[in-house]
Design a protein around this motif. Structure first.
Motif, short mmCIF file in Angstrom:
data_model
loop_
_atom_site.label_atom_id
_atom_site.label_comp_id
_atom_site.label_asym_id
_atom_site.label_seq_id
_atom_site.Cartn_x
_atom_site.Cartn_y
_atom_site.Cartn_z
N THR A 179 0.84 -1.19 0.00
CA THR A 179 0.00 0.00 0.00
C THR A 179 0.88 1.24 0.00
O THR A 179 2.01 1.23 0.49
N LEU A 204 0.47 5.49 0.77
CA LEU A 204 -0.39 6.60 1.19
C LEU A 204 -0.45 7.65 0.09
O LEU A 204 0.49 7.80 -0.69
N GLY A 246 -3.74 6.46 -0.21
CA GLY A 246 -4.77 5.41 -0.21
C GLY A 246 -4.69 4.44 -1.36
O GLY A 246 -5.72 3.89 -1.78
N ALA A 291 -5.69 -0.47 5.95
CA ALA A 291 -5.96 0.90 5.54
C ALA A 291 -5.41 1.91 6.55
O ALA A 291 -5.81 3.08 6.53
N PHE A 310 -4.80 5.73 5.74
CA PHE A 310 -5.45 6.11 4.48
C PHE A 310 -6.28 7.37 4.66
O PHE A 310 -7.04 7.51 5.61
#
Length: 363
Positions: free
Chosen positions: A63, A65, A67, A355, A358
Motif C-alpha cells: 500500500t 499513502l 490510499g 488501511a 489512508f
C-alpha cells in the motif's frame, strides 16, 4: 504492509507449438516459490463468482499513502499457459470491511484502477547455452547462428533496459562453459557475438552436455541472487541447445538432473534438441519447463521461435494492478477480492490489506 520502492514482474520462459510439454506448468511455477494462488486464497463463497478458469497468483502486494493499493500477480489458464494482454477494464474489485456481511463492488473508474507496467522493475536474466561441438560446427552452424539471432531479437526488448539482460555461453568437450558474451542489455552486442562464431572456435570435438547443465545452473543461481537485492523480485532462465548426448562422461546424468531439480524455483529451464542423436527423454527432464525438438537443421529457427514466443507471453502475463481504495484510516484490515474476465472465462483471488493512515485521494 511493507512499502516496496521497486516492483518487478517477469518470467522465465518456454513454449512449444509441437514437441513436448512438460509437467512443470505455469500454475505451480510462480515467482518467489509460491504455488497456486501465491500469497492469495480462494474468494469467499458469498461472492458466488463460479469456477476459476483463470488462475490469479499473487506475487506481492503493498500500500502507498494516501490510499493506493497495489497487487502484483500472474494470470494463467487452468492448463498453465500464461494469459497476457489484459487491461484494467477486465478487472472487477471487491472490498469487504468489518461492517460488511459480504463484499462490495468498487467502481474501477472512480477508484482510478489501472494496470501499471511502467511501475514494474524488470530484473530478468536469460542464459543461452549453445552446443558448439564438432557435429554442430561441421553441419549446422549457419542455421544455429540464424536461429540464435532470431531468438535474441525476439526476446530482448526493443528499447534497451538494464532490467532485462542476456548472457550467451557455449560448450564442447572441455571442462568449461565458455563465455561468448557476458551478461548485457545490448541486443546489438548479443547479435554481433553470435555472428562472430566461426567453425574453428572449438578445440575439443566431444560434448560435455551434463557439465554445461551444471555450470549454467550455477551461473543462473548467481545472477538471480544479484537481481533480487534491494527488495526486487527476480527471475532467470536457462535455454540449452544441443544436437547430441553427453560424450565427455565427466559428470553423471544424475548429477545434471539433480542440479536442475534442486535449482531455485525462480529459474526456468528449456532445451532445444536437434537431429536423431539426441536423447529426448533426458532433454525433457533437463528442460523441465519446456522442451522442443527439431528433426533437421532447417527446423531450428522455428523451434527457437517457439521458445521466444513463450518468453514474451510469460513476461506479459504479470500485472501490477493499482487502485485507490475508499477505505480510510481507522477501518483496520480489509478483505480484497480481484476478479478478471476474458471472454467467457473468469478467475478471482482474495487477499487483505491494512488501511492504516489512508486518507482521501491517491498519488
Amino acid at each position: 504492509m511493507k512499502i516496496y520502492t521497486k516492483i518487478f514482474a517477469i518470467i522465465c520462459i518456454g513454449t512449444m507449438l509441437v514437441s513436448c510439454g512438460n509437467a512443470d506448468d505455469d500454475v505451480n511455477f510462480d515467482l518467489n516459490g509460491l504455488g497456486g494462488l501465491g500469497k492469495g486464497k480462494p474468494v469467499d463463497k458469498c461472492l458466488n463468482l463460479g469456477e476459476n478458469d483463470l488462475i490469479l497468483s499473487i506475487q506481492e502486494q503493498y500500500t502507498t499513502l494516501p490510499g493506493k493499493v497495489s497487487i502484483l500477480f500472474k494470470v494463467s489458464d487452468k492448463e498453465g499457459s500464461p494469459v497476457p494482454g489484459l487491461t484494467a477494464s477486465q478487472f472487477t474489485i471487491y472490498e469487504q470491511g468489518r461492517n460488511d456481511a459480504c463484499f462490495n463492488t468498487i467502481s474501477t473508474s472512480e477508484s482510478k484502477a489501472r494496470i501499471s507496467p511502467n511501475s514494474q522493475i524488470f530484473n530478468n536474466n536469460a542464459v543461452l547455452v549453445l552446443d558448439l561441438s564438432n557435429s554442430v560446427l561441421s553441419s549446422s552452424l549457419d542455421e544455429l547462428k540464424s536461429a540464435s539471432v532470431g531468438f535474441v531479437n525476439s526476446v530482448m526488448p526493443e528499447n534497451t533496459t538494464d532490467s532485462f539482460k542476456m548472457a550467451i555461453y557455449w560448450f564442447d568437450g572441455e571442462n568449461k562453459l565458455h563465455d561468448l558474451i557476458p551478461l548485457t542489455a545490448s541486443k546489438p552486442d548479443l547479435v554481433a557475438a553470435i555472428e562472430g562464431i566461426t567453425d574453428n572456435i572449438s578445440k575439443d570435438p566431444s560434448t560435455d552436455l551434463y557439465g554445461a547443465v551444471i555450470k549454467s545452473t550455477d551461473i543462473a543461481e548467481k545472477l538471480l541472487q544479484e537481481s533480487t537485492k534491494n527488495n526486487s523480485i527476480g527471475a532467470a532462465s536457462v535455454v540449452i541447445f544441443t544436437d547430441g548426448t553427453d560424450q565427455a562422461s565427466r559428470y553423471t546424468q544424475n548429477d545434471a538432473l539433480k542440479k536442475v531439480e534442486n535449482a531455485n524455483p525462480n529459474i526456468s529451464f528449456f532445451t532445444i534438441g536437434l537431429g536423431g542423436e539426441i536423447d529426448a527423454d533426458i532433454l525433457t527432464q533437463i528442460g523441465k519447463t519446456f522442451s522442443v525438438f527439431a528433426g533437421n537443421k532447417e527446423e531450428l529457427e522455428t523451434k527457437f521461435n517457439d521458445i521466444s514466443l513463450k518468453v514474451s507471453q510469460q513476461a506479459n502475463s504479470f500485472y501490477l494492478f493499482e487502485y485507490c481504495s475508499p477505505k480510510r484510516d481507522g477501518s483496520g484490515e480489509n478483505n480484497l477480492a480481484i476478479q478478471v474476465k476474458k471472454g467467457s472465462v473468469q478467475g478471482a483471488v482474495q487477499t487483505k490489506f491494512s488501511a492504516n493512515g489512508f486518507t482521501g485521494g491517491c498519488e
